[in-house]
Design an enzyme around this catalytic site. Structure first.
Site, PDB file in Angstrom:
ATOM      1  N   TYR A 186      60.907  66.928 -24.240  1.00 58.86           N
ATOM      2  CA  TYR A 186      60.986  68.273 -24.807  1.00 58.86           C
ATOM      3  C   TYR A 186      61.557  69.218 -23.766  1.00 58.86           C
ATOM      4  O   TYR A 186      61.038  69.302 -22.647  1.00 58.86           O
ATOM      5  CB  TYR A 186      59.593  68.704 -25.239  1.00 58.86           C
ATOM      6  CG  TYR A 186      59.471  70.130 -25.730  1.00 58.86           C
ATOM      7  CD1 TYR A 186      60.493  70.754 -26.438  1.00 58.86           C
ATOM      8  CD2 TYR A 186      58.324  70.856 -25.483  1.00 58.86           C
ATOM      9  CE1 TYR A 186      60.367  72.059 -26.890  1.00 58.86           C
ATOM     10  CE2 TYR A 186      58.165  72.163 -25.932  1.00 58.86           C
ATOM     11  CZ  TYR A 186      59.199  72.764 -26.630  1.00 58.86           C
ATOM     12  OH  TYR A 186      59.069  74.051 -27.073  1.00 58.86           O
ATOM     13  N   SER A 187      62.629  69.908 -24.115  1.00 56.05           N
ATOM     14  CA  SER A 187      63.268  70.872 -23.235  1.00 56.05           C
ATOM     15  C   SER A 187      63.638  70.179 -21.909  1.00 56.05           C
ATOM     16  O   SER A 187      64.354  69.180 -21.927  1.00 56.05           O
ATOM     17  CB  SER A 187      62.351  72.073 -23.032  1.00 56.05           C
ATOM     18  OG  SER A 187      63.004  73.130 -22.366  1.00 56.05           O
TER      19      SER A 187
END
Length: 917
Positions: free
Chosen positions: A725-726
């Site tokens: 994530y990210s």
């Protein structure tokens, strides 16, 4: 008492009259300087002056009488002056509450309201203005920019039949109606109410409900104003965060009248023993509590009156009441509770105010006799003339002879009203109305749930303080596939919790022929409720309970006090019989969410004296037995670092390994992992440096190497599935490269909204920017503050910057997270270290396949983000798939989007790994 209502023509006259006749009364605000009790008084003359200065600003913007103004203001000291500025200018105020964390739904609602209300001006705070989703044609201004030095001149002279107020109903997204309330409606209502209340200038009222709720605005603001009384307004979080504060405020400020739904009475009963922990409480000045919004359970009300009688509470202080937005809130009151309610499950609602008439009718609008049940209809001068810009809804709301259709089922006994149900399809939980259609629409999107075979309807266990939700659905799973059915049951439960914040009391997987439908295909929810309460679904409820128990590992008796107390806490949190809760019961399998961890920490501190329970401890030791063992360990003992956090381990498919975002923590994956129960194991990778004695990673390569070793220790050989994530997306890419270089197959590499070149973003983030992002991620500050503060604080030392963030954070939030300045400093330092590693990262090489999930970026448009940034993954992979998911960068796995995101993710995993099964 005040002068006769006949001396006024408009609601604005009420404020002007109060300022002239009762200049010593006004608004009490609980925070700020002055006053031994920590409150300060804004007298009515000062409220008039403040409102007139805002009115000057509104007129400068070119507003004309009858123009609509949406008030998106949550704090009483902001909302009320703006509200009166509108009324003094002849504008029509429209209270509205924000839909946090769900930009698509929020944008749809704002777009609908913008059209429905003829492109109104939206007045809000600078903070909320920065967080509003983009809506074409929406005219927004911050309240702070409307204040002028000079107050406006004479107020507008409205007519009695002019619309004074529009109140939005809580319908489906894009389906809200705007109820028209005229000056004549409101004045008639105030006169009628005070015929029962008998408020005067010496009274003090208390309100804790937000102003988009009509009871807050009319019952707890206009009525005290009408009587020249003083009124105390606090934000809802003050009471919902600590229910006993409701009674402490009453005592501290000598409150004589207030309002609350029944559910709060139940919370107060449960907490009664703690009332005087902060000092003596005196309730003797309190004359009456209006209880509406949901049915008053007789035993709950009686218990409340009895429990707090020792503190001076009168035996007749509780007034069950009925009212709707369309009736100007409270319009029927019972002043004889509980004497007239013996033997009844629910309190009757008493008699109508002067001028209001009631009747109960059959389906042909023919009036029924005393004691007969039918639809409640009302007529009188306080009834709305209809709905703004919705002629069809107005026609549907009234009978041919002019009576308003309430949609509630009731009976009249000696002129006293008793409600027995609703003809409208909704569920009232803790005083909040949830529409069945809204719930069903969300749940129909889940995998394994048949479309058009979902029914959401209420039930109420005998003696319960509030209604409870039942969800019936037809599962699209193979006969006998218990694991698949269990996964769907978990997803349905999680879907309700994520969207609405409470758990269904029952989830019923039923065959299609168990859903009675009309000739038009509409499910007959009322009939399903009758069948449920008659025991028709008992076999299903027993089978579900048995399945859940077996999936949780059967029953193992808790041993020792710590295990028994923990089992009791788990049972209380998840509405389970404590005698059946096993020592092997898993907190997350029972339905625990990231928010529930915070409540668990509080209960463990209260009942076991174990303060400072870390979130990671719950993640890594989620069963009663494991958590009890960890609580018994030496708190200062060092544990070896293991980046793997098993979020859920049930399922035969290829495991998924998800890498943390830039803050290093994995709590963001808790809600996502719940949807993988029975499907595939879900492991999160947590950064090094959170625990005492742990040294953060010194290089990007060290981090990747450590994670690869941990993954292979958990799953020795491929095929592998890794995602991030990210910031974690770049890490996942590097992990996949290493695994492939080691000769292993990596069939799924996922990036959740991150392009390959992260150093540009990392170079933007100096220490204070990183700390601000972390503070926003943890909900210590709002979005606007996260954007503004770095520039304002950059000249300070790091210690001063971090102290400023902690100083701005709500104390309750710091307590929930067990976050001190020292802990926040350590976390910010760790996050800054990860950011620093990313500053030197340059992507190179390639992997065989990638799946990139893209949402609204931190800045710019979604299209530009995809075309100019995310598409650069094509340089590092010959086979990239780009998948559109709802939400923004920080919310794509949040409560309102996780159900859709997990569905997209799981389908993509099945496709890539070929193990759909």
């Amino acid at each position: 008492m005040t002068t006769a209502i006949s001396s006024t023509r408009t609601i604005a006259d009420l404020l002007l009259r109060a300022a002239e006749n009762h200049p010593g009364s006004g608004l009490l605000h609980p925070r700020g300087d002055a006053g031994p009790d920590g409150s300060w008084l804004q007298p009515y003359p000062e409220l008039v002056d403040e409102a007139r200065r805002i009115l000057t600003g509104l007129r400068v913007r070119g507003l004309a009488p009858r123009d609509n103004v949406v008030l998106l203001l949550e704090r009483p000291q902001e909302f009320l002056p703006a509200f009166w500025a509108c009324l003094l200018g002849g504008f029509v105020p429209v209270p509205m509450a924000p839909l946090g964390g769900d930009p698509e739904r929020w944008a749809a609602q704002l777009g609908h309201v913008n059209t429905l209300l003829d492109r109104p001006l939206v007045v809000t705070t600078e903070t909320l203005a920065a967080e509003l989703p983009r809506v074409d044609g929406l005219d927004v201004t911050p309240l702070s920019g409307l204040y002028a030095t000079e107050p406006a001149a004479a107020p507008h002279e409205a007519g009695p039949d002019d619309t004074a107020l529009l109140v939005l109903t809580s319908g489906s997204t894009g389906n809200s109606k705007a109820v028209r309330l005229t000056h004549a409606n409101l004045l008639a209502s105030m006169a009628g109410k005070n015929g029962h209340h008998r408020l005067g200038p010496d009274d003090v009222s208390l309100n804790w409900v937000s102003f988009d709720h009509v009871a807050a605005l009319l019952e707890c603001h206009l009525l005290p104003l009408y009587a020249g009384a003083t009124q105390l307004h606090v934000e809802a979080a003050v009471v919902l965060g600590e229910p006993l504060e409701f009674l402490r405020l009453i005592s501290r400020h000598g409150v004589t009248m207030t309002f609350t739904p029944n559910f709060l009475l139940g919370l107060l009963n449960a907490a009664a023993d703690r009332l005087e922990e902060t000092g003596p409480v005196d309730l003797s000045r309190l004359r009456h509590i209006i209880s509406g919004g949901e049915a008053v359970v007789r035993t709950t009300g009686e218990t409340f009156l009895h429990r707090f009688a020792a503190h001076g509470l009168r035996p007749d202080a509780l007034w069950p009441a009925f009212g709707m937005t369309e009736t100007c809130a409270g319009s029927i009151y019972s002043q004889t509770f509980p004497a007239f309610d013996q033997g009844q499950e629910f309190a009757n609602l008493g008699t109508p105010v002067e001028g209001l008439r009631l009747r109960v009718v059959d389906e042909h609008d023919r009036e029924l006799g005393p004691g007969e049940t039918g639809e409640l209809q009302l007529i009188g001068p306080m009834i709305t003339p209809g709905y703004h810009n919705n002629e069809q809804a107005t026609r549907d709301a009234f009978t041919a002879d002019g009576w308003f259709r309430s949609g509630d089922l009731g009976r009249l006994d000696d002129g006293r009203l008793t409600l027995v149900g609703r003809s409208k399809d909704s569920v009232i939980v803790n005083g909040v109305n949830y529409f069945s259609h809204d719930i069903e629409t969300v749940l129909e999107q889940l995998d394994g749930v048949a479309r058009s075979y979902v029914a959401a309807f209420p039930t109420r266990a005998p003696g319960s303080d509030t209604e409870q939700l039942v969800v019936a659905f037809h599962p699209e799973t193979a006969d006998g596939d218990e694991l698949a059915l269990y996964r769907v049951l978990s997803a349905v439960r999680s879907g309700v919790v994520m969207h609405w914040g409470f758990r269904p009391a029952l989830i019923l997987p039923l065959p299609k022929d168990a859903f009675p439908k009309t000739s038009l295909g509409k499910i007959q929810r009322a009939l399903m409720r009758k069948r449920l309460e008659a025991g028709a679904y008992r076999d299903t409820t027993d089978a579900v309970a048995d399945l859940v128990l077996r999936r949780l590992g059967g029953y193992t008796a808790p041993e020792g006090d710590t295990e028994r107390i923990l089992a009791g806490i788990y049972a209380e949190m998840f509405d389970t019989d404590p005698e059946k809760l096993s020592a092997t019961a898993n907190f997350f399998d029972l339905g625990g969410t990231s928010l529930d961890i915070l409540r668990l920490r509080s209960l463990v501190a209260q009942r076991l004296g174990a303060h400072g329970l870390q979130i990671i401890t719950v993640l890594t030791a989620p069963t009663v037995r494991e958590l009890a063992a960890r609580l018994g360990e030496d708190a200062g003992a060092e544990r070896p670092y293991d980046p793997i956090v098993p979020m859920q381990v049930v399922g035969d498919k290829t495991p998924l390994f998800c890498v943390h975002p830039g803050v290093g923590e994995v709590l963001v994956f808790v809600n996502l992992a719940k949807y993988f129960v029975g499907d595939r194991p879900f492991y999160a990778l947590r950064a090094r440096g959170f625990n005492p004695g742990e040294k953060p990673f010194e290089s990007f390569e060290e981090m990747v190497s450590t994670y690869v070793d941990a993954i292979r220790a958990t799953q020795p050989h491929g095929p592998y599935a890794v995602a991030g994530y990210s910031y974690g997306g770049a890490v996942a890419f590097e992990i996949a490269k290493v695994l492939e270089a080691q000769g292993e197959r990596v069939d799924f590499v996922g990036s959740f909204n991150l392009p390959p070149h992260i150093k540009y973003r990392m170079n933007e983030l100096d220490f204070v920017e990183t700390a601000a992002n972390l503070a926003f991620f943890l909900a210590l500050i709002d979005k606007k503050q996260s954007l503004d503060l770095p520039g304002q604080l950059r000249h300070l030392t790091r210690e001063e910057q971090l102290a400023h963030f902690i100083g701005l954070a709500p104390p309750a939030r710091l307590a929930e997270l067990d976050l001190t300045l020292e802990k926040f400093t350590a976390w910010a330092t760790l996050a800054d270290g990860l950011t620093d590693l990313g500053r030197t990262y340059v992507p190179s090489g390639s992997v065989r396949t990638m799946s990139v999930f893209y949402a609204i970026p931190l800045r710019g448009t979604k299209e530009d983000w995809l075309d100019n940034e995310l598409s650069r993954w094509d340089e590092h992979c010959p086979d990239v798939r780009y998948l559109d998911v709802p939400g923004e960068h920080y919310t794509l796995m949040g409560p309102h989007h996780v159900a859709v995101f997990q569905s997209v993710l799981r389908k993509e995993l099945d496709r890539a790994l070929g193990d759909a099964g």
